[in-house]
Every structure is written in structure tokens, then in C-alpha cells.
Motif scaffolding. Sequence first.
Motif, PDB file in Angstrom:
ATOM      1  N   LEU A   9       0.807  -1.225  -0.054  1.00  0.00           N
ATOM      2  CA  LEU A   9       0.100   0.138  -0.077  1.00  0.00           C
ATOM      3  C   LEU A   9       0.814   1.106   0.051  1.00  0.00           C
ATOM      4  CD1 LEU A   9      -0.531   1.329   3.201  1.00  0.00           C
ATOM      5  CD2 LEU A   9      -1.288  -0.767   3.484  1.00  0.00           C
ATOM      6  N   ASN A  10       0.298   2.316  -0.123  1.00  0.00           N
ATOM      7  CA  ASN A  10       1.126   3.630  -0.363  1.00  0.00           C
ATOM      8  C   ASN A  10       0.167   4.563   0.754  1.00  0.00           C
ATOM      9  OD1 ASN A  10       2.742   3.103  -2.719  1.00  0.00           O
ATOM     10  ND2 ASN A  10       0.954   3.339  -3.955  1.00  0.00           N
ATOM     11  N   ALA A  11       1.036   5.487   1.042  1.00  0.00           N
ATOM     12  CA  ALA A  11       0.490   6.213   2.288  1.00  0.00           C
ATOM     13  C   ALA A  11       1.254   7.504   2.103  1.00  0.00           C
ATOM     14  CB  ALA A  11       0.654   5.837   3.543  1.00  0.00           C
ATOM     15  N   ALA A  12       0.687   8.736   2.527  1.00  0.00           N
ATOM     16  CA  ALA A  12       1.373  10.119   2.333  1.00  0.00           C
ATOM     17  C   ALA A  12       1.203  10.878   3.653  1.00  0.00           C
ATOM     18  CB  ALA A  12       0.961  10.694   1.212  1.00  0.00           C
ATOM     19  N   SER A  13       2.016  11.729   3.835  1.00  0.00           N
ATOM     20  CA  SER A  13       1.924  12.756   5.132  1.00  0.00           C
ATOM     21  C   SER A  13       2.596  14.030   4.729  1.00  0.00           C
ATOM     22  CB  SER A  13       2.342  12.179   6.287  1.00  0.00           C
ATOM     23  OG  SER A  13       2.242  13.391   7.486  1.00  0.00           O
ATOM     24  N   THR A  15       3.580  15.978   6.965  1.00  0.00           N
ATOM     25  CA  THR A  15       4.412  16.170   8.309  1.00  0.00           C
ATOM     26  C   THR A  15       5.841  15.315   8.103  1.00  0.00           C
ATOM     27  OG1 THR A  15       2.410  16.094   9.507  1.00  0.00           O
ATOM     28  CG2 THR A  15       4.447  15.958  10.687  1.00  0.00           C
ATOM     29  N   SER A  16       5.925  14.068   7.980  1.00  0.00           N
ATOM     30  CA  SER A  16       7.014  13.416   7.955  1.00  0.00           C
ATOM     31  C   SER A  16       6.810  12.053   7.507  1.00  0.00           C
ATOM     32  CB  SER A  16       7.509  13.413   9.338  1.00  0.00           C
ATOM     33  OG  SER A  16       6.507  12.110  10.194  1.00  0.00           O
ATOM     34  N   MET A  17       7.929  11.319   7.172  1.00  0.00           N
ATOM     35  CA  MET A  17       7.772  10.129   6.797  1.00  0.00           C
ATOM     36  C   MET A  17       7.190   9.200   7.714  1.00  0.00           C
ATOM     37  SD  MET A  17      10.931   7.453   5.781  1.00  0.00           S
ATOM     38  CE  MET A  17      11.495   7.232   7.216  1.00  0.00           C
ATOM     39  N   GLU A  18       7.761   9.319   8.956  1.00  0.00           N
ATOM     40  CA  GLU A  18       7.187   8.347  10.135  1.00  0.00           C
ATOM     41  C   GLU A  18       5.585   8.490  10.308  1.00  0.00           C
ATOM     42  OE1 GLU A  18       7.414   7.821  14.901  1.00  0.00           O
ATOM     43  OE2 GLU A  18       8.724   9.220  13.874  1.00  0.00           O
ATOM     44  N   ASP A  19       5.115   9.772   9.953  1.00  0.00           N
ATOM     45  CA  ASP A  19       3.638  10.089   9.902  1.00  0.00           C
ATOM     46  C   ASP A  19       2.882   9.572   8.768  1.00  0.00           C
ATOM     47  OD1 ASP A  19       1.245  11.489  11.458  1.00  0.00           O
ATOM     48  OD2 ASP A  19       1.199  12.506   9.545  1.00  0.00           O
ATOM     49  N   ALA A  20       3.635   9.356   7.894  1.00  0.00           N
ATOM     50  CA  ALA A  20       2.874   8.551   6.502  1.00  0.00           C
ATOM     51  C   ALA A  20       2.788   7.239   6.993  1.00  0.00           C
ATOM     52  CB  ALA A  20       3.819   8.882   5.214  1.00  0.00           C
ATOM     53  N   VAL A  21       3.899   6.677   7.295  1.00  0.00           N
ATOM     54  CA  VAL A  21       3.885   5.133   8.016  1.00  0.00           C
ATOM     55  C   VAL A  21       2.682   4.877   8.833  1.00  0.00           C
ATOM     56  CG1 VAL A  21       5.142   3.176   8.953  1.00  0.00           C
ATOM     57  CG2 VAL A  21       6.305   4.973   7.246  1.00  0.00           C
ATOM     58  N   LYS A  22       2.715   5.792   9.902  1.00  0.00           N
ATOM     59  CA  LYS A  22       1.758   5.524  10.896  1.00  0.00           C
ATOM     60  C   LYS A  22       0.374   5.645  10.392  1.00  0.00           C
ATOM     61  CE  LYS A  22       4.314   6.956  14.908  1.00  0.00           C
ATOM     62  NZ  LYS A  22       4.448   7.828  15.987  1.00  0.00           N
ATOM     63  N   HIS A  23       0.012   6.515   9.491  1.00  0.00           N
ATOM     64  CA  HIS A  23      -1.339   6.586   8.899  1.00  0.00           C
ATOM     65  C   HIS A  23      -1.712   5.477   7.912  1.00  0.00           C
ATOM     66  CE1 HIS A  23      -4.708   8.901   6.868  1.00  0.00           C
ATOM     67  NE2 HIS A  23      -4.059   8.317   5.893  1.00  0.00           N
ATOM     68  N   GLY A  24      -0.626   5.092   7.465  1.00  0.00           N
ATOM     69  CA  GLY A  24      -1.029   3.996   6.494  1.00  0.00           C
ATOM     70  C   GLY A  24      -1.201   2.690   7.200  1.00  0.00           C
ATOM     71  N   LEU A  25      -0.709   2.443   8.220  1.00  0.00           N
ATOM     72  CA  LEU A  25      -0.823   1.320   9.207  1.00  0.00           C
ATOM     73  C   LEU A  25      -2.250   1.377   9.781  1.00  0.00           C
ATOM     74  CD1 LEU A  25       2.780   0.700  10.564  1.00  0.00           C
ATOM     75  CD2 LEU A  25       1.528  -0.966   8.815  1.00  0.00           C
ATOM     76  N   LYS A  26      -2.414   2.531  10.245  1.00  0.00           N
ATOM     77  CA  LYS A  26      -3.770   2.869  10.974  1.00  0.00           C
ATOM     78  C   LYS A  26      -4.830   2.463  10.076  1.00  0.00           C
ATOM     79  CE  LYS A  26      -6.115   6.111  13.676  1.00  0.00           C
ATOM     80  NZ  LYS A  26      -6.066   7.482  14.577  1.00  0.00           N
ATOM     81  N   LYS A  27      -4.800   3.192   8.692  1.00  0.00           N
ATOM     82  CA  LYS A  27      -5.855   2.837   7.835  1.00  0.00           C
ATOM     83  C   LYS A  27      -5.978   1.525   7.457  1.00  0.00           C
ATOM     84  CE  LYS A  27      -9.120   4.935   5.156  1.00  0.00           C
ATOM     85  NZ  LYS A  27     -10.163   5.252   5.916  1.00  0.00           N
ATOM     86  N   GLU A  55       5.229  17.024   0.785  1.00  0.00           N
ATOM     87  CA  GLU A  55       4.550  15.741   0.979  1.00  0.00           C
ATOM     88  C   GLU A  55       5.471  14.815   1.013  1.00  0.00           C
ATOM     89  OE1 GLU A  55       0.310  14.444   0.040  1.00  0.00           O
ATOM     90  OE2 GLU A  55       1.653  14.018  -1.566  1.00  0.00           O
ATOM     91  N   TRP A  56       5.193  13.728   2.323  1.00  0.00           N
ATOM     92  CA  TRP A  56       6.058  12.700   2.311  1.00  0.00           C
ATOM     93  C   TRP A  56       5.285  11.621   1.685  1.00  0.00           C
ATOM     94  CZ3 TRP A  56      11.196  12.256   3.975  1.00  0.00           C
ATOM     95  CH2 TRP A  56      11.852  13.579   4.392  1.00  0.00           C
ATOM     96  N   ARG A  57       5.904  10.476   1.009  1.00  0.00           N
ATOM     97  CA  ARG A  57       5.091   9.358   0.450  1.00  0.00           C
ATOM     98  C   ARG A  57       6.079   8.092   0.595  1.00  0.00           C
ATOM     99  NH1 ARG A  57       2.730  11.865  -5.393  1.00  0.00           N
ATOM    100  NH2 ARG A  57       1.536  13.470  -4.529  1.00  0.00           N
ATOM    101  N   VAL A  58       5.282   7.091   1.169  1.00  0.00           N
ATOM    102  CA  VAL A  58       5.788   5.698   1.466  1.00  0.00           C
ATOM    103  C   VAL A  58       5.061   4.719   0.688  1.00  0.00           C
ATOM    104  CG1 VAL A  58       6.963   6.575   3.582  1.00  0.00           C
ATOM    105  CG2 VAL A  58       4.603   5.590   3.588  1.00  0.00           C
ATOM    106  N   ASN A  59       5.937   3.688   0.288  1.00  0.00           N
ATOM    107  CA  ASN A  59       5.416   2.642  -0.277  1.00  0.00           C
ATOM    108  C   ASN A  59       5.663   1.408   0.889  1.00  0.00           C
ATOM    109  OD1 ASN A  59       6.038  -0.184  -1.958  1.00  0.00           O
ATOM    110  ND2 ASN A  59       4.464   0.850  -2.851  1.00  0.00           N
ATOM    111  N   LEU A  60       4.402   0.798   1.234  1.00  0.00           N
ATOM    112  CA  LEU A  60       4.568  -0.186   2.485  1.00  0.00           C
ATOM    113  C   LEU A  60       4.253  -1.754   2.022  1.00  0.00           C
ATOM    114  CD1 LEU A  60       2.901   1.857   5.365  1.00  0.00           C
ATOM    115  CD2 LEU A  60       5.196   1.518   5.194  1.00  0.00           C
ATOM    116  N   ARG A  61       5.033  -2.585   2.461  1.00  0.00           N
ATOM    117  CA  ARG A  61       4.494  -3.885   2.456  1.00  0.00           C
ATOM    118  C   ARG A  61       4.300  -4.426   3.632  1.00  0.00           C
ATOM    119  NH1 ARG A  61       8.690  -7.948  -0.050  1.00  0.00           N
ATOM    120  NH2 ARG A  61       6.807  -9.010  -0.387  1.00  0.00           N
ATOM    121  N   VAL A  62       2.826  -4.751   3.838  1.00  0.00           N
ATOM    122  CA  VAL A  62       2.463  -5.151   5.278  1.00  0.00           C
ATOM    123  C   VAL A  62       2.208  -6.481   5.564  1.00  0.00           C
ATOM    124  CG1 VAL A  62       0.496  -4.536   6.736  1.00  0.00           C
ATOM    125  CG2 VAL A  62       1.156  -2.696   5.442  1.00  0.00           C
ATOM    126  N   SER A  63       2.606  -7.118   6.472  1.00  0.00           N
ATOM    127  CA  SER A  63       2.549  -8.579   6.708  1.00  0.00           C
ATOM    128  C   SER A  63       1.447  -8.920   7.821  1.00  0.00           C
ATOM    129  CB  SER A  63       3.750  -9.438   7.161  1.00  0.00           C
ATOM    130  OG  SER A  63       4.174  -8.860   8.175  1.00  0.00           O
TER     131      SER A  63
END
Length: 67
Positions: A9-13, A15-27, A55-63
Motif C-alpha cells: 500500500l501507499n500512504a502520504a503525510s 508532516t513526516s515519513m514516520e507520520d505517513a507510515v503510521k497513517h498507512g498502518l492505521k488505515k 509531502e512525504w510518500r511511502v510504499n509499504l509491504r504489510v504482513s
Amino acid sequence: MSVAKIIELNAASKTSMEDAVKHGLKKCAESVKNIKGAWVNEIKVVTDDDGNVQEWRVNLRVSFIVH
């Protein structure tokens, strides 16, 4: 024996890269249960004409564990 599945999944923030990761995982956790971890595959920033990060954008692989 457990079986794990990985989704991407992809997420953006703004504020920060960390915030983008947290937002992506929460969603993701709203519809995916038993999340066990995530890898940050890619980090991207959107900038203005002066090179300031907009804007910070991250691509995450969630297990997660499948029951």
C-alpha cells in the motif's frame, strides 16, 4: 501452523515519513486484522519549486496472519 500474507500500500503525510507510515498502518488496520509488521519499500517526497518538501510518500509491504 500460521500462514502470513503480504499486501502493498501507499500512504502520504505533509508532516513526516514516520507520520505517513503510521497513517498507512492505521488505515490498513481498519480492514486488515492480525498485522504483524511492515517494510518501507520506497520513500518519495513531493517538493515545491525551491526544493522544499511538501509531502512525504511511502510504499509499504504489510504482513499479517491469515486464519
